[in-house]
Design a protein around this motif. Structure first.
Motif, mmCIF file in Angstrom:
data_model
loop_
_atom_site.group_PDB
_atom_site.id
_atom_site.type_symbol
_atom_site.label_atom_id
_atom_site.label_comp_id
_atom_site.label_asym_id
_atom_site.label_seq_id
_atom_site.Cartn_x
_atom_site.Cartn_y
_atom_site.Cartn_z
ATOM 1 N N THR A 27 8.175 -3.227 5.237
ATOM 2 C CA THR A 27 9.286 -3.239 4.299
ATOM 3 C C THR A 27 8.885 -2.513 3.022
ATOM 4 O OG1 THR A 27 10.129 -5.336 5.162
ATOM 5 C CG2 THR A 27 10.852 -4.688 2.949
ATOM 6 N N ILE A 28 9.688 -1.512 2.641
ATOM 7 C CA ILE A 28 9.437 -0.721 1.445
ATOM 8 C C ILE A 28 10.406 -1.174 0.366
ATOM 9 C CG2 ILE A 28 9.211 1.605 0.514
ATOM 10 C CD1 ILE A 28 7.465 1.142 2.952
ATOM 11 N N PRO A 29 9.938 -1.714 -0.747
ATOM 12 C CA PRO A 29 10.864 -2.161 -1.801
ATOM 13 C C PRO A 29 11.553 -0.987 -2.472
ATOM 14 C CG PRO A 29 8.596 -2.304 -2.566
ATOM 15 C CD PRO A 29 8.530 -1.944 -1.108
ATOM 16 N N GLY A 30 12.682 -1.274 -3.112
ATOM 17 C CA GLY A 30 13.430 -0.219 -3.772
ATOM 18 C C GLY A 30 12.722 0.356 -4.974
ATOM 19 N N ALA A 31 11.934 -0.455 -5.652
ATOM 20 C CA ALA A 31 11.174 0.004 -6.808
ATOM 21 C C ALA A 31 9.937 -0.863 -6.922
ATOM 22 C CB ALA A 31 12.011 -0.080 -8.083
ATOM 23 N N ALA A 32 8.854 -0.271 -7.406
ATOM 24 C CA ALA A 32 7.620 -1.029 -7.560
ATOM 25 C C ALA A 32 7.804 -2.092 -8.630
ATOM 26 C CB ALA A 32 6.468 -0.093 -7.935
ATOM 27 N N PRO A 33 7.398 -3.342 -8.348
ATOM 28 C CA PRO A 33 7.537 -4.391 -9.357
ATOM 29 C C PRO A 33 6.525 -4.189 -10.477
ATOM 30 C CG PRO A 33 6.374 -5.226 -7.413
ATOM 31 C CD PRO A 33 6.831 -3.831 -7.087
ATOM 32 N N GLY A 34 7.008 -4.127 -11.709
ATOM 33 C CA GLY A 34 6.105 -4.005 -12.839
ATOM 34 C C GLY A 34 5.457 -2.627 -12.943
ATOM 35 N N VAL A 35 4.330 -2.583 -13.625
ATOM 36 C CA VAL A 35 3.609 -1.344 -13.890
ATOM 37 C C VAL A 35 2.735 -0.969 -12.695
ATOM 38 C CG1 VAL A 35 1.754 -0.365 -15.314
ATOM 39 C CG2 VAL A 35 3.601 -1.659 -16.384
ATOM 40 N N LEU A 44 -1.606 3.368 -2.702
ATOM 41 C CA LEU A 44 -0.363 3.071 -1.985
ATOM 42 C C LEU A 44 -0.041 4.152 -0.964
ATOM 43 C CD1 LEU A 44 2.108 1.744 -4.726
ATOM 44 C CD2 LEU A 44 1.227 0.482 -2.751
ATOM 45 N N LEU A 45 -0.192 5.403 -1.380
ATOM 46 C CA LEU A 45 0.032 6.496 -0.443
ATOM 47 C C LEU A 45 -0.891 6.388 0.755
ATOM 48 C CD1 LEU A 45 0.575 9.746 -2.555
ATOM 49 C CD2 LEU A 45 1.838 9.109 -0.507
ATOM 50 N N GLN A 46 -2.155 6.097 0.490
ATOM 51 C CA GLN A 46 -3.127 6.006 1.580
ATOM 52 C C GLN A 46 -2.842 4.805 2.477
ATOM 53 O OE1 GLN A 46 -7.321 5.720 0.390
ATOM 54 N NE2 GLN A 46 -7.746 7.401 1.799
ATOM 55 N N PHE A 47 -2.338 3.728 1.893
ATOM 56 C CA PHE A 47 -1.937 2.570 2.692
ATOM 57 C C PHE A 47 -0.836 2.956 3.680
ATOM 58 C CE2 PHE A 47 1.291 -0.734 3.231
ATOM 59 C CZ PHE A 47 0.562 -1.712 3.890
ATOM 60 N N ILE A 48 0.181 3.690 3.198
ATOM 61 C CA ILE A 48 1.278 4.111 4.071
ATOM 62 C C ILE A 48 0.756 5.007 5.194
ATOM 63 C CG2 ILE A 48 3.406 5.453 4.194
ATOM 64 C CD1 ILE A 48 3.860 2.844 2.797
ATOM 65 N N PRO A 84 6.259 9.026 -4.437
ATOM 66 C CA PRO A 84 5.505 9.614 -3.325
ATOM 67 C C PRO A 84 5.274 8.668 -2.146
ATOM 68 C CG PRO A 84 4.550 10.319 -5.404
ATOM 69 C CD PRO A 84 5.598 9.292 -5.741
ATOM 70 N N TYR A 85 5.036 7.376 -2.419
ATOM 71 C CA TYR A 85 4.772 6.467 -1.300
ATOM 72 C C TYR A 85 6.037 6.224 -0.473
ATOM 73 C CZ TYR A 85 6.764 2.768 -4.294
ATOM 74 O OH TYR A 85 7.589 2.015 -5.080
ATOM 75 N N VAL A 86 7.208 6.269 -1.102
ATOM 76 C CA VAL A 86 8.467 6.137 -0.352
ATOM 77 C C VAL A 86 8.666 7.357 0.536
ATOM 78 C CG1 VAL A 86 10.969 5.927 -0.513
ATOM 79 C CG2 VAL A 86 9.506 4.660 -2.103
ATOM 80 N N LEU A 87 8.394 8.534 -0.019
ATOM 81 C CA LEU A 87 8.496 9.752 0.779
ATOM 82 C C LEU A 87 7.550 9.700 1.974
ATOM 83 C CD1 LEU A 87 9.492 12.666 1.220
ATOM 84 C CD2 LEU A 87 7.614 13.415 -0.262
ATOM 85 N N ALA A 88 6.318 9.206 1.758
ATOM 86 C CA ALA A 88 5.347 9.114 2.852
ATOM 87 C C ALA A 88 5.872 8.224 3.969
ATOM 88 C CB ALA A 88 4.013 8.582 2.332
ATOM 89 N N ALA A 89 6.463 7.090 3.615
ATOM 90 C CA ALA A 89 7.016 6.195 4.629
ATOM 91 C C ALA A 89 8.184 6.852 5.351
ATOM 92 C CB ALA A 89 7.457 4.878 3.979
ATOM 93 N N TRP A 90 9.015 7.569 4.607
ATOM 94 C CA TRP A 90 10.173 8.241 5.206
ATOM 95 C C TRP A 90 9.732 9.296 6.227
ATOM 96 C CZ3 TRP A 90 15.315 7.140 4.384
ATOM 97 C CH2 TRP A 90 16.249 8.038 4.898
ATOM 98 N N VAL A 91 8.658 9.997 5.916
ATOM 99 C CA VAL A 91 8.180 11.073 6.783
ATOM 100 C C VAL A 91 7.377 10.547 7.967
ATOM 101 C CG1 VAL A 91 6.611 13.052 6.879
ATOM 102 C CG2 VAL A 91 8.170 12.802 4.951
ATOM 103 N N LEU A 92 6.530 9.548 7.744
ATOM 104 C CA LEU A 92 5.521 9.174 8.734
ATOM 105 C C LEU A 92 5.916 8.010 9.636
ATOM 106 C CD1 LEU A 92 2.304 9.468 6.518
ATOM 107 C CD2 LEU A 92 3.201 11.141 8.137
ATOM 108 N N ALA A 93 6.864 7.194 9.226
ATOM 109 C CA ALA A 93 7.227 6.036 10.056
ATOM 110 C C ALA A 93 7.977 6.479 11.313
ATOM 111 C CB ALA A 93 8.085 5.061 9.248
ATOM 112 N N GLY A 94 8.132 5.528 12.243
ATOM 113 C CA GLY A 94 8.881 5.819 13.464
ATOM 114 C C GLY A 94 10.373 5.805 13.184
ATOM 115 N N ARG A 95 10.998 4.616 13.223
ATOM 116 C CA ARG A 95 12.419 4.480 12.905
ATOM 117 C C ARG A 95 12.578 3.995 11.464
ATOM 118 N NH1 ARG A 95 12.162 2.756 18.271
ATOM 119 N NH2 ARG A 95 13.541 3.901 19.703
#
Length: 429
Positions: A27-35, A44-48, A84-95
């Motif tokens: 699950t990718i949140p809409g915005a990162a909580p806090g700073v 985060l990018l590497q985690f994705i 960038p981490y949202v883009l990574a999930a959009w590109v690399l995930a399956g569905r």
């Protein structure tokens, strides 16, 4: 599982859980909580990337901040893909699914093209839609605009990294947009070391991150370079350091000793606060990681490692350290071999901080306490060569018997294996 909060400790715990029990749905949140604390963006990018590689890009990513039937869906999606981490999930995930588990199509991200247009036209503040002073330079493997065009040129129908002088012009342009009040002389002064760092790391990832350890190009991949300019003061230091004592120590030392520290009245209390600007440079790729690429391409005894479990942690660490030794190269080009060494030595000269994450290893460089401790320990060693490994496991790189830089373990605890290589660099400016 849910994407971790943007702090190194949280992200490392999430990576460790990936290695122990893989949950395919993310699950990718809409915005990162806090700073987003320093060094966390690259993590985060590497985690994705690690999650996607572990699931073979067959599992689901749920974007909890998206409603595909809302009237502002396209606007919201474009805004989120500026992270960038949202883009990574959009590109690399399956569905891909929205918050209501409705299937999303990758082509719905056509609004992201506006960020690429901004990058190509050097309008770097328009490569995202956040309030931060930042620039996102991202390329997607196999995409129509695969390369980070500001850093590349065409030569004989092939894309290659521009010469350092041309990269410096780009970096100056980025800095001028992030810090419009800086005098031209200071822009040039800061852009010179940053340009060298950027060019070396971009060329390094261009050589090694687009293909796996066997030389087979990835079907999906990502390379990202981000710049973020942040003012740190006595009040917000703890937020940007997160839970990490290394970053806390580094920021506090600079805040109390750097020549460019400003003393200003704050908005939150009567006393004045010390303030200093930092440039965070993040470089992340989705390649095989430093150890596997070195072992597969070193000058002698080449070895193809499909999984890090095939080698011991000691062998992996030795391979990574070889990448940083002067004149070591696995490219076959005798003119190369000082790239990562020069990056690290330049950080020492500029009072920089580095977090390196690759494979099962995490290293740091740059805290004053570590520097003082290592210099004291070196008095007990023969420093006639160009490298010493201390009893505590710290790797020290030398030139003319003097320490140029070091790599010290990020923590005593073991860390989970990650895909790719991530550099997080802080420079006081």
């Amino acid at each position: 599982m849910r994407m971790p909060d943007p702090d190194i400790a949280n992200i490392e715990r999430a990576i460790a859980s990936l290695n122990s029990s893989l949950d395919g749905e993310l699950t990718i949140p809409g915005a990162a909580p806090g700073v987003t604390s320093f060094c966390a963006e690259s993590a985060l990018l590497q985690f994705i990337v690690t999650w996607a590689r572990a699931t073979h890009a067959t599992e689901n990513a749920i974007f909890s901040g998206l409603d595909s039937e809302a009237s502002d869906f396209e606007i919201t999606l474009r805004r989120q893909l500026g992270l960038p981490y949202v883009l990574a999930a959009w590109v690399l995930a399956g569905r891909l699914y929205d918050s209501e588990k409705r299937l999303l199509k990758r082509r719905e991200a056509k609004g992201y093209a506006s960020f690429l247009d901004a990058m190509d036209s050097f309008e770097f503040q328009r490569t995202h839609e956040t309030f931060e002073m930042r620039a996102n330079l991202v390329c997607v493997q196999g995409g129509k605009r695969e390369f980070i065009r500001p850093f590349y040129e065409q030569h004989k129908s092939q894309w290659r990294v521009k010469p350092e002088g041309d990269v410096r012009v780009v970096v100056q342009d980025i800095l001028a947009q992030l810090a419009p009040d800086w005098p031209a002389k200071y822009l040039r002064e800061v852009s010179e070391p940053l340009a060298h760092l950027v060019r070396e790391l971009v060329e390094n990832s261009d050589w090694w991150a687009r293909a796996d350890h066997r030389g087979v190009e990835y079907e999906k991949g990502l390379r990202a370079v981000t710049f973020r300019l942040i003012d740190i003061d006595d009040d917000n230091l703890h937020m940007f350091a997160g839970e990490n004592t290394h970053i806390q120590s580094y920021l506090l030392h600079n805040l109390t000793s750097h020549a460019r520290v400003r003393v200003e009245p704050p908005s939150s209390r009567v006393e004045t606060v010390r303030k200093l600007s930092f440039m965070e440079l993040s470089m992340v790729d989705s390649g095989p990681g430093l150890a596997r690429r070195w072992l597969a391409n070193r000058p002698e005894n080449k070895r193809s490692v499909n999984d890090l479990k095939e080698i011991s942690p000691v062998e992996e660490e030795d391979a990574v350290i070889e990448c940083f030794k002067k004149w070591r190269t696995s490219s076959g080009n005798s003119l190369r071999g000082i790239g990562l060494f020069s990056v690290a030595s330049l950080l020492r000269k500029r009072n920089g901080f580095l977090r390196l994450r690759t494979g099962r290893l995490a290293f740091l460089f740059g805290t004053q306490s570590a520097t003082n401790d290592i210099e004291a320990q070196l008095k007990k060693y023969d420093v006639s060569g160009d490298y010493v490994k201390l009893d505590d496991g710290t790797h020290v790189f030398l030139q003319d018997t003097k320490m140029v830089f070091f790599l010290r373990r990020w923590s005593k605890e073991e860390v989970g294996a990650v895909e790719g290589t991530a550099y997080s660099i802080l420079l006081p400016v």
